[in-house]
Design an enzyme around this catalytic site. Structure first.
Site, PDB file in Angstrom:
ATOM      1  CB  SER A 418       1.523   6.718   0.646  1.00 26.28           C
ATOM      2  OG  SER A 418       2.178   6.001   1.671  1.00 26.28           O
ATOM      3  CG  HIS A 439      -0.595   9.484  -2.098  1.00 27.96           C
ATOM      4  ND1 HIS A 439      -1.115   8.268  -2.479  1.00 27.96           N
ATOM      5  CD2 HIS A 439       0.733   9.273  -1.898  1.00 27.96           C
ATOM      6  CE1 HIS A 439      -0.141   7.365  -2.512  1.00 27.96           C
ATOM      7  NE2 HIS A 439       0.972   7.951  -2.172  1.00 27.96           N
ATOM      8  CD  GLU A 451      -4.409   7.762  -4.583  1.00 33.88           C
ATOM      9  OE1 GLU A 451      -5.080   6.819  -5.000  1.00 33.88           O
ATOM     10  OE2 GLU A 451      -3.681   7.660  -3.574  1.00 33.88           O
ATOM     11  CG  ASN A 489      -0.450   2.678  -2.516  1.00 29.86           C
ATOM     12  OD1 ASN A 489       0.043   2.442  -3.618  1.00 29.86           O
ATOM     13  ND2 ASN A 489       0.059   3.576  -1.681  1.00 29.86           N
TER      14      ASN A 489
END
Ligand code: 3HC
Length: 721
Positions: A418, A439, A451, A489
Site C-alpha cells: 500500500s 494495491h 490501484e 492514501n
C-alpha cells in the site's frame, strides 16, 4: 436493407419467411441512440404495412440485446424520435412482436422487451433495470410494467438494487416466456409461428393481477423504503422509483402511471446526482485506459495465479481470482498460517452460501480452484503472482528474488503493497518490465478499488494485462504512478490531518463523524481510525524515537491511556463487548481539552460546514497536486478511487467532481479563509489556482508535463502533512 443517416446507431431489417427480423446494431452494446430509435420506428411501420409479414422479431447484433438508453445523450439535446414514441409503435404493433434476447437487456433495453408481446432469451441473456446506478429511474415504462410481470415487491428489489437477473431467474420470475437452448432466431421463429394465428397477443400493460394484489397493503412500499434507506443512503432516485411503483399499484389507468413515471424521471434527470453518477459510469470506464499505451497492446493470458501470503489480504485476493474462474495457488511458509488462511476463505464462502448469495455447488467450484502450498516450486507455471505479505521492503525484496527464480520468465510479479516503492522491488529481479503494484483494499473480496501501480519499467503489456485482469475480477481499476501514498492514501493524509486538527481546535469526534457522514461519507474519520487502530503510528514513532507531531498528539495521549480503538473496546469511542457500534466516550473530553491547552490551542465552537469544507477540500487540493504531477492520469480517476476505496458518496461524483460542481473559484475562496488557520496547508496547488483563474474545471486539466521524470519514487509533495 440497412438504415443509415446522420443519426447514431441503426437497425437492420431482414425477412425470414413471414417474419420480419429487426436487429439493433449499435456496437459495442446496442444502446438506444437516435439512429436506433429512428430505425425501430421505421421498421415496425414497414413490417406492419407489408401484408406478407405476420410477425416481428426484435433482437440485437453482437453480444448485447440492448444496453439501455444512450447514456451519453442524457443532459444533451438529441435527434430522432423519442424513446416513448418508438416503444409505443412496438406495443401497438398490429402484428405480434417477440423480443429475442441474445445478451444483456438492461434499462431501456429491458423496457423495450417489456413492450413486446413475447420474450425469449438465450442462456446468456441477462435482464435488469440498473438506472438507479445512474441516479435515474426506469423511464420508459419499466416502473409500470415490471411490477405487473413480477409483482411490485420483486420489481422494487430489482429497481432499487439495480442488480440484473440471469436468464434462468428471469424465466422463473416470468420475465422471459422461454429460453432457447439452440439457435435463438430459429427458436424464436418457431415460437412466433405458433402464436401468429391467435386473435389477441398478451400485453404487459394489461396484466393487473399482481399490482391489484398489492393495493391497500402498506408492506410492499414500507419494505422498499427500508431497503432504499439501507443500500441507497442519500440518493434521490430510489424515492422516485418507489413513488412510481406506488402509482403502478394505485392508479387504475395504466397511462396515468406512465405519465407520473415521466414526471418523476424528469426530476431525476434534472437532479445533480444524475450528472454525478453518470460521471462515475463513464469515469470508471475511462480509468481502465492508459493514455500512452496503445489500445491494441497484446494482452498476456492469465490462466493460473499465485498468491504469496495467506493473511486477510492474500485470502481476499485469492477469492477474487477464483470467483473469476482463475485457479490460484496460495503460498505461505508457515503451515499454521496457511491452514488458518484457507479456513478464513472457506468461512467467507460459507457465509455467502448462508446468505443465499452463492449455492453450495458454486462454493465447491471456487474452493476447488484455490490450492494451498508451502513450496515456491509449485509457482513454476503461474502467469501472475501477487505478493501480499506485511509491509517490509527487505522481506518483499527477498520474496521477489525468489519469485524471479522459480516462476517462468513470462510471469508478472505484482505486489499488494500500500505504499512501498515498486521500483525497489523491480530492481531485485531480472524482469523489471514484468513488475507492477496491485494495491487491493481491505477486505479485498468486497472492496471494488484496485490501484494498479506503474513502476518506471512496468511494460505496456504488463500494465494492459493487469488492467484487463482487474476488469475480469470485477474491480474498479485505476492506474497510479509509483509515488508515495499512490493516489488514495496520499489524498487521505490531508483529510485525516484536517479531522485531527478540528478535534484539537474544539470539535468532538462525534460531531466531526456525524458531519461527514451526513455529507455522505460511509464512515466518519474517527470511527475509521478506531477501526484501524490508533496505536500503529504511536508504536512506530516510539520504536524510532520520534517526536509526536501536533496533529497526532490527541491520539497518542489516548494510546498512553490504553485506548487503542475497537481492538480493545475503547478509543475515540467506547465499544461494548462483541459490538462494533461506537458509543460516545465523555471521559475523553477532559483529555482533548488538556492537550489543546498544553499546545496553546484555544478550543472554539466549529460549524458542521467548516468540518465538511476542511476535510473534503483537503482531499481536493492534494488531488490537484496528484493530477499536476501525473501520478493520476485524470481527475476522474481520483473520483473512482475515493468512491470505491474510501466510502465517498457516489451521488456526489467523487471529490474532484464535487469541487468542479462547487466551482473552483469558490474552492479557492474557502481555502483562502482557512489559510488564516494554516497558511502552509491551504496554499492552493498551482494547477487548482490556474484552473480557477481560467474559470475551468479539473476535467480540463492538461496532461502532466513532467511525466517521465515522475516515474520514479521521489518524495512527492504531501501537502504540508
Ligand atoms: N449508453 C451509451 N454507452 C454505453 C452504454 C449505454 N447505455 N452502455 C455501455 N456503453 C459504452 C461504454 O461506455 C463503453 O464505451 P467505451 O468503450 O468507449 O469505454 C462501451 O459501451 C462498452 O461498455 P463496457 O465497457 O461497460 O462493456 P461490458 O461488456 O463490460 O458491459 C454492459 C456491457 C453490461 C452493457 C455495461 O456497459 C453496462 O452496464 N451498461 C449500462 C447499462 C445501463 O445502465 N443501462 C441503463 C441506461 S439508462 C436507461 O436505459 C434509461 C431508460 O430507462 C429511459
Amino acid at each position: 436493407i440497412i438504415m443509415t443517416n446522420e443519426l447514431k446507431g441503426k437497425v437492420n431489417y431482414s425477412v425470414n419467411g413471414n417474419i420480419a427480423i429487426l436487429e439493433v446494431d449499435n456496437p459495442p452494446v446496442n444502446p438506444l441512440s437516435s439512429g436506433v430509435r429512428a430505425g425501430l420506428a421505421e421498421f415496425i411501420e414497414k413490417a406492419n404495412s407489408d401484408d406478407s409479414i405476420k410477425g416481428i422479431i426484435l433482437t440485437g447484433a453482437g453480444r448485447s440485446f440492448i444496453a439501455g438508453a444512450d447514456i451519453s445523450e442524457f443532459g444533451q439535446s438529441s435527434d430522432g424520435p423519442d424513446l416513448h414514441s418508438a416503444l409505443k409503435d412496438i406495443e401497438y404493433s398490429k402484428k405480434p412482436v417477440l423480443a429475442a434476447i441474445n445478451g444483456t437487456a438492461l434499462g431501456g433495453g429491458l423496457e423495450t422487451a417489456l413492450v413486446c408481446n413475447y420474450r425469449m432469451g438465450t442462456n446468456k441473456a441477462v435482464v435488469g433495470l440498473p438506472e438507479v446506478n445512474l441516479g435515474l429511474l426506469p423511464g420508459a415504462g419499466g416502473t409500470q410494467r415490471l411490477p405487473r410481470l413480477v409483482g411490485p415487491s420483486q420489481a422494487l428489489k430489482m429497481m432499487l438494487s439495480g442488480a440484473p437477473l440471469s436468464a434462468k431467474k428471469a424465466l422463473d420470475q416470468g420475465i422471459l416466456d422461454a429460453i432457447s437452448e439452440n439457435s435463438l432466431i430459429e427458436d424464436a421463429v418457431a415460437f412466433l409461428q405458433e402464436k401468429i394465428d391467435l386473435k389477441e397477443h398478451p400485453k404487459v400493460r394489461d396484466k393487473n393481477e399482481k399490482v391489484l394484489e398489492a393495493r391497500g397493503s402498506e408492506n410492499v412500499l414500507a419494505e422498499a423504503k427500508a431497503l432504499a434507506a439501507k443500500i441507497r443512503k442519500g440518493q434521490f432516485a430510489p424515492g422516485q422509483i418507489i413513488a412510481c411503483v406506488e402509482a403502478a399499484i394505485n392508479e387504475d389507468d395504466f397511462d396515468v402511471g406512465l405519465k407520473k413515471e415521466s414526471e418523476y424521471f424528469l426530476e431525476c434527470l434534472m437532479n445533480p446526482q444524475r450528472e454525478a453518477m453518470i460521471h462515475i459510469f463513464f469515469g470508471e470506464r475511462a480509468a481502465t485506459k492508459i493514455s500512452d499505451i496503445p489500445k491494441d497492446t497484446p494482452l498476456m493470458e492469465i490462466n493460473a495465479a499465485g498468491i504469496v501470503g495467506s493473511g486477510t489480504m492474500g485470502g481476499g485476493i485469492a477469492m477474487n481470482l477464483a470467483n473469476a474462474g482463475i485457479p490460484v495457488l496460495v503460498l505461505d511458509q508457515d503451515e499454521k498460517n496457511l491452514e488458518r488462511g484457507m479456513g478464513v476463505i472457506e468461512k467467507n464462502y460459507q457465509m455467502m452460501v448462508d446468505r443465499g448469495r452463492m449455492t453450495q455447488d458454486q462454493k465447491e467450484i471456487v474452493m476447488g480452484l484455490i490450492t494451498p502450498t508451502l513450496s515456491y516450486d509449485d509457482l513454476a507455471d503461474v502467469d501472475i503472482v501477487v505478493e501480499a505479505v506485511y509491509e517490509n521492503l527487505e522481506l518483499k525484496q527477498e520474496i521477489f528474488k525468489t519469485l524471479d527464480e522459480v516462476t517462468s520468465d513470462n510471469a508478472i510479479l505484482a505486489s499488494n503493497t500500500s505504499g512501498l516503492d515498486i521500483d525497489a522491488l523491480a530492481s531485485v529481479t531480472k524482469r523489471p518490465g514484468k513488475v507492477v503494484g496491485t494495491h487491493f483494499f481491505s477486505p479485498a473480496n468486497v472492496m471494488r478499488l484496485l490501484e494498479v501501480v506503474r513502476g518506471k519499467d512496468s511494460s505496456d503489456e504488463t500494465m494492459a494485462t493487469v488492467m484487463s485482469l482487474g476488469k475480469k475480477i470485477g474491480k474498479a481499476a485505476v492506474v497510479s504512478l509509483n509515488a508515495p501514498g499512490f493516489i488514495g492514501n496520499r489524498m487521505l493524509a490531508g483529510y485525516t490531518y484536517q479531522a485531527n486538527m478540528l478535534l484539537l481546535e474544539g470539535a468532538l469526534p462525534n460531531q466531526i463523524d456525524n458531519a461527514l457522514e451526513s455529507f455522505g461519507m460511509s464512515m466518519g474519520p474517527f470511527r475509521m481510525m478506531d477501526l484501524v487502530g490508533l496505536d500503529l503510528g504511536w508504536r512506530a514513532r516510539k520504536l524510532a524515537n520520534l517526536e509526536t507531531p501536533l496533529v497526532n498528539k490527541i491520539s497518542a495521549e489516548l494510546c498512553e491511556r490504553d485506548r487503542f480503538g475497537q481492538k480493545n473496546s475503547k478509543g475515540f469511542y467506547n465499544y461494548s463487548e462483541g459490538s462494533r457500534a461506537p458509543n460516545p466516550a465523555p471521559e475523553n473530553e477532559e483529555i482533548y481539552k488538556e492537550v489543546s491547552e498544553k499546545n496553546n490551542i484555544q478550543r472554539r465552537e466549529i460549524s458542521d460546514q467548516e468540518i465538511i469544507d476542511r476535510c473534503i477540500l483537503g482531499l481536493v487540493n492534494e488531488g490537484a497536486r496528484i493530477l499536476e504531477e501525473g501520478v493520476a492520469q485524470r481527475s476522474g480517476d481520483m473520483d473512482i478511487v475515493y468512491i470505491n476505496g474510501y466510502g465517498f458518496p457516489i451521488w456526489r461524483g467523487g471529490p474532484m467532481f464535487y469541487a468542479n460542481q462547487l466551482g473552483l473559484k469558490e474552492v479557492i475562496k474557502k481555502m483562502d479563509v482557512f489559510s488564516e488557520l494554516d497558511n502552509e496547508f491551504w496554499k492552493p496547488a498551482p494547477l487548482l489556482q490556474k484552473l480557477a483563474d481560467q474559470s475551468g474545471n479539473f476535467g480540463e486539466a492538461p496532461p502532466a508535463e513532467e511525466r517521465a521524470e515522475l516515474l520514479s519514487f521521489k518524495q512527492a509533495n504531501m501537502g504540508g502533512v
